[in-house]
Design a protein around this motif. Structure first.
Motif, PDB file in Angstrom:
ATOM      1  N   HIS A  75     -49.404  35.307 -55.115  1.00 25.92           N
ATOM      2  CA  HIS A  75     -50.220  34.529 -54.187  1.00 25.92           C
ATOM      3  C   HIS A  75     -49.765  34.814 -52.757  1.00 25.92           C
ATOM      4  O   HIS A  75     -48.564  34.891 -52.474  1.00 25.92           O
ATOM      5  N   ASN A  99     -54.676  40.208 -46.537  1.00 28.75           N
ATOM      6  CA  ASN A  99     -55.473  40.335 -47.754  1.00 28.75           C
ATOM      7  C   ASN A  99     -54.960  41.447 -48.668  1.00 28.75           C
ATOM      8  O   ASN A  99     -54.293  42.388 -48.233  1.00 28.75           O
ATOM      9  N   THR A 107     -57.686  38.674 -52.962  1.00 24.61           N
ATOM     10  CA  THR A 107     -57.833  37.455 -52.166  1.00 24.61           C
ATOM     11  C   THR A 107     -57.319  37.679 -50.752  1.00 24.61           C
ATOM     12  O   THR A 107     -56.832  38.769 -50.407  1.00 24.61           O
ATOM     13  N   ASN A 108     -57.417  36.640 -49.913  1.00 22.51           N
ATOM     14  CA  ASN A 108     -56.938  36.740 -48.543  1.00 22.51           C
ATOM     15  C   ASN A 108     -56.477  35.379 -48.042  1.00 22.51           C
ATOM     16  O   ASN A 108     -56.815  34.344 -48.612  1.00 22.51           O
ATOM     17  N   GLN A 109     -55.707  35.419 -46.967  1.00 27.28           N
ATOM     18  CA  GLN A 109     -55.279  34.211 -46.250  1.00 27.28           C
ATOM     19  C   GLN A 109     -55.586  34.428 -44.767  1.00 27.28           C
ATOM     20  O   GLN A 109     -55.271  35.486 -44.209  1.00 27.28           O
TER      21      GLN A 109
END
Length: 237
Positions: free
Chosen positions: A117, A192, A196-198
Motif C-alpha cells: 500500500h 502511483n 493505485t495512487n496517492q
C-alpha cells in the motif's frame, strides 16, 4: 479477489495484486479427472507448495516451506485445482508454476507482483518562511520514504509537469517544484504504481507566503489579544 488464468507453453502471465488481497491462480480445468495429478511450484528453485493426486486421493499443502511464508495462506480448489493465496504479501512476489499430469501433460506459469500500500507523499518548502515579493519563486519538495516500483509526479491542474520513477527500493524519493508566491493555480503531487495512487494537494498559502501576508496575520493576532485583554479587564471591573 483477483482471478487469474494461466497461459500454455513457455509464456508467462503477469499478474499484479495489492498486499492484503486474495489471489486465485486458475488451472483451466473444469473438473479434475480420476488419474490427474496437479503440482504447484514457486520461485526459481521450483519449491513445491501444493499438490492434488486424484488417483491416490491426496491433497497436500506445504505452507511451512521457504521459512513459512505461505503458512495459513494457501488453499486448493478440490474440483479445479485452482490455487488460492489469501492475505497476500510482498514476500509472495515471484513465478508460480503448475504442472498437470493426466491424459496429456500441460503447464502454466504466472509472474505475480504484489504491491505494498502506498504512503501519502509529503510536500515541504525549501524556501524561507516568507518572501517580500509575490513575483519571486517558492521552492517546494514532494517526497516519500521506502517505496519501489512507483512513479512520483507533479501536476498543474491536469497537466503533467515532471515525473520520476524508481524500480528498486528507495529510502527516499523526491521531486522538486518552483512556483510563484501567491500563485492561484492548483498543484498536486501524485505517487502511483500500476494498481493505485496517492495524491497530495499543494496548499500554496500555507507553504508559500509573502511577508506582507505574514505581517498581516501577526497584526491581526495582536489586535485580537488586545481586544480579549480589554474585555477581560472590563469584566473584572
Amino acid at each position: 479477489m483477483c482471478l487469474c488464468a494461466g497461459v500454455f507453453g513457455d509464456e508467462v502471465k503477469s499478474v499484479s495484486v495489492m498486499e492484503g488481497d486474495s489471489l486465485t491462480l486458475q488451472t483451466h480445468i473444469t473438473e479434475i479427472q480420476r488419474d490427474d495429478r496437479i503440482l504447484w511450484k514457486f520461485g526459481p528453485q521450483e519449491t513445491r507448495i501444493a499438490e492434488i493426486n486424484k488417483e491416490d486421493n491426496i491433497i497436500s499443502i506445504n505452507g511451512d516451506v521457504l521459512d513459512g511464508r505461505f503458512r495459513d495462506r494457501l488453499q486448493l480448489n478440490n474440483q479445479t485445482g485452482d490455487l488460492i493465496i489469501t492475505n497476500i504479501t510482498t514476500q509472495h512476489t515471484g513465478v508460480y508454476q503448475i504442472n498437470i499430469r493426466g491424459i496429456k501433460m500441460t503447464s502454466h506459469r504466472f509472474n505475480v507482483i504484489v504491491y505494498a500500500h502506498l504512503p501519502a507523499p509529503v510536500i515541504t518548502s525549501n524556501s524561507s518562511k516568507c518572501s517580500s515579493s509575490s513575483s519571486s519563486n517558492c521552492s517546494l519538495l514532494c517526497s516519500v520514504l521506502n517505496v519501489r516500483d512507483v512513479s512520483l509526479s507533479w501536476y498543474k491542474g491536469n497537466s503533467l509537469l515532471s515525473i520520476i520513477s524508481v524500480s528498486d527500493l528507495n529510502i527516499r524519493l523526491s521531486l522538486s517544484l518552483e512556483v510563484e508566491y501567491q500563485d492561484t493555480n492548483t498543484y498536486r503531487c501524485v505517487l502511483n504504481n500500476t494498481i493505485t495512487n496517492q495524491t497530495q494537494h499543494l496548499n500554496i498559502t500555507h507553504l508559500c507566503q509573502t511577508c506582507s501576508d505574514t505581517t498581516g496575520v501577526i497584526i491581526s493576532v495582536i489586535y485580537l489579544l488586545i481586544f480579549s485583554y480589554n474585555n477581560l479587564f472590563y469584566y473584572l471591573l
